[in-house]
Scaffold this motif. Structure first.
Motif, mmCIF file in Angstrom:
data_model
loop_
_atom_site.group_PDB
_atom_site.id
_atom_site.type_symbol
_atom_site.label_atom_id
_atom_site.label_comp_id
_atom_site.label_asym_id
_atom_site.label_seq_id
_atom_site.Cartn_x
_atom_site.Cartn_y
_atom_site.Cartn_z
ATOM 1 N N ASN A 115 0.869 -1.125 -0.195
ATOM 2 C CA ASN A 115 0.032 0.095 -0.040
ATOM 3 C C ASN A 115 0.841 1.421 -0.077
ATOM 4 O OD1 ASN A 115 -2.229 -1.640 0.072
ATOM 5 N ND2 ASN A 115 -2.813 -1.198 2.272
ATOM 6 N N GLU A 119 0.769 4.036 -2.974
ATOM 7 C CA GLU A 119 0.003 5.197 -2.722
ATOM 8 C C GLU A 119 1.164 6.392 -2.808
ATOM 9 O OE1 GLU A 119 -3.174 5.788 -2.648
ATOM 10 O OE2 GLU A 119 -3.240 3.530 -2.822
ATOM 11 N N THR A 120 2.480 6.120 -2.446
ATOM 12 C CA THR A 120 3.433 7.214 -2.385
ATOM 13 C C THR A 120 4.197 7.260 -3.852
ATOM 14 O OG1 THR A 120 5.302 5.850 -1.378
ATOM 15 C CG2 THR A 120 3.683 6.681 0.231
ATOM 16 N N THR A 167 -1.464 10.446 3.401
ATOM 17 C CA THR A 167 -1.216 9.303 2.510
ATOM 18 C C THR A 167 -0.795 8.018 3.061
ATOM 19 O OG1 THR A 167 -1.128 10.628 0.582
ATOM 20 C CG2 THR A 167 -0.408 8.459 0.375
ATOM 21 N N GLU A 170 -3.301 6.603 5.504
ATOM 22 C CA GLU A 170 -4.302 5.870 4.940
ATOM 23 C C GLU A 170 -3.833 4.629 4.576
ATOM 24 O OE1 GLU A 170 -5.199 8.611 1.822
ATOM 25 O OE2 GLU A 170 -6.343 9.868 3.175
ATOM 26 N N ALA A 171 -2.665 4.418 3.901
ATOM 27 C CA ALA A 171 -2.200 3.243 3.461
ATOM 28 C C ALA A 171 -1.786 2.307 4.572
ATOM 29 C CB ALA A 171 -0.583 3.300 2.746
#
Length: 265
Positions: A115, A119-120, A167, A170-171
């Motif tokens: 994740n 995401e990053t 972010t 959230e991940a």
């Protein structure tokens, strides 16, 4: 489901900062705060913090608390570093588990790593094993996530960003929810938006030390106040609704030689 979030180190931990002065704890605690708020969207989830804004909590105390609370998962949040203090080339995400690779912890690490990388957009440095105290001494499934390098000129721009911190949170939350089959609440509580961004210049056991710092700040044109909280005498210099205003004050204080940090209260 009980989860312990561990923002690694403390805001005064020596050496844990970027070459241009970002403290690792500032990043770690911000991610932990965002993650705690996100977990409020799930049913039957209780979040505990292993860390404290008042002091660098010893590792043994962190793991003892997690064990005594009998939490189900322990997630330690960090920013990485490489070299002896200057800018270096390593960049990216890596997640750690104990060398025995406990099955559930390893599965959680896989989900967090995947994740975070997706995401990053940072390089995937893989899942690694280490005999870290928080992985060894915890009785529950435990992982440690390194969410970028303080010593990378690329990563540091992200680590300073509130959007990036959200972010990352959230991940991590998505991975935990997936691993433990957390159920979203049909009526989640509203987000906590009532806090202020406060600028703290010090926290001391002795009131005299706090008073001395307050006097020095006043002599330099600032308006501090000293108050007692959880057994410590704290020196606060400002409180703002907008984080950019707190950031501006921190920049000025640091240019005058003060060690400060921002926290959301």
């Amino acid at each position: 489901m009980k989860i312990m979030l561990d923002a690694g180190h403390g805001y005064n931990t020596p050496g844990k900062r970027s070459p241009d002065g970002l403290r690792e704890y500032e990043f770690n605690r911000a991610v932990a705060n965002y993650a705690r708020d996100l977990f409020r969207n799930y049913e039957n989830v209780t979040v505990y913090f292993a860390h404290s804004d008042d002091r660098d909590v010893p590792l043994q105390e962190r793991t003892n608390r997690a064990n005594s609370l009998n939490v189900d998962a322990y997630v330690s949040i960090h920013a990485n570093a490489f070299g002896s203090g200057g800018w270096t080339s390593p960049s990216g995400i890596e997640t750690y588990v104990y060398p025995s690779r406990p099955p559930v912890a390893y599965q959680l690490a896989q989900k967090i790593q995947r994740n975070l990388v997706v995401e990053t957009g940072l390089p995937d440095r893989g899942i690694k094993t280490a005999d870290f105290h928080v992985l060894r001494e915890t009785k529950m499934d435990a992982v440690l996530a390194e969410c970028g390098f303080l010593t990378s000129k690329n990563d540091i721009k992200l680590l300073r960003s509130e959007e990036y911190r959200k972010t990352v949170a959230e991940a991590i939350v998505k991975a935990v929810a997936d691993q433990f089959n957390l159920k979203r609440s049909s009526n989640p509580p509203p987000p906590n938006t009532s806090g202020l961004y406060k600028v703290q210049a010090g926290a001391f056991q002795e009131k005299k030390n706090a008073d001395d710092l307050g006097a020095k700040l006043r002599s330099d044109g600032y308006t501090p106040y000293v108050y007692q909280d959880n057994g410590l005498y704290k020196v606060q210099v400002g409180a703002f609704e907008k984080k950019q205003n707190a950031n501006s004050l921190v920049s000025k204080l640091r240019s005058d030689g003060y060690e400060t940090f921002i926290y959301l209260d």
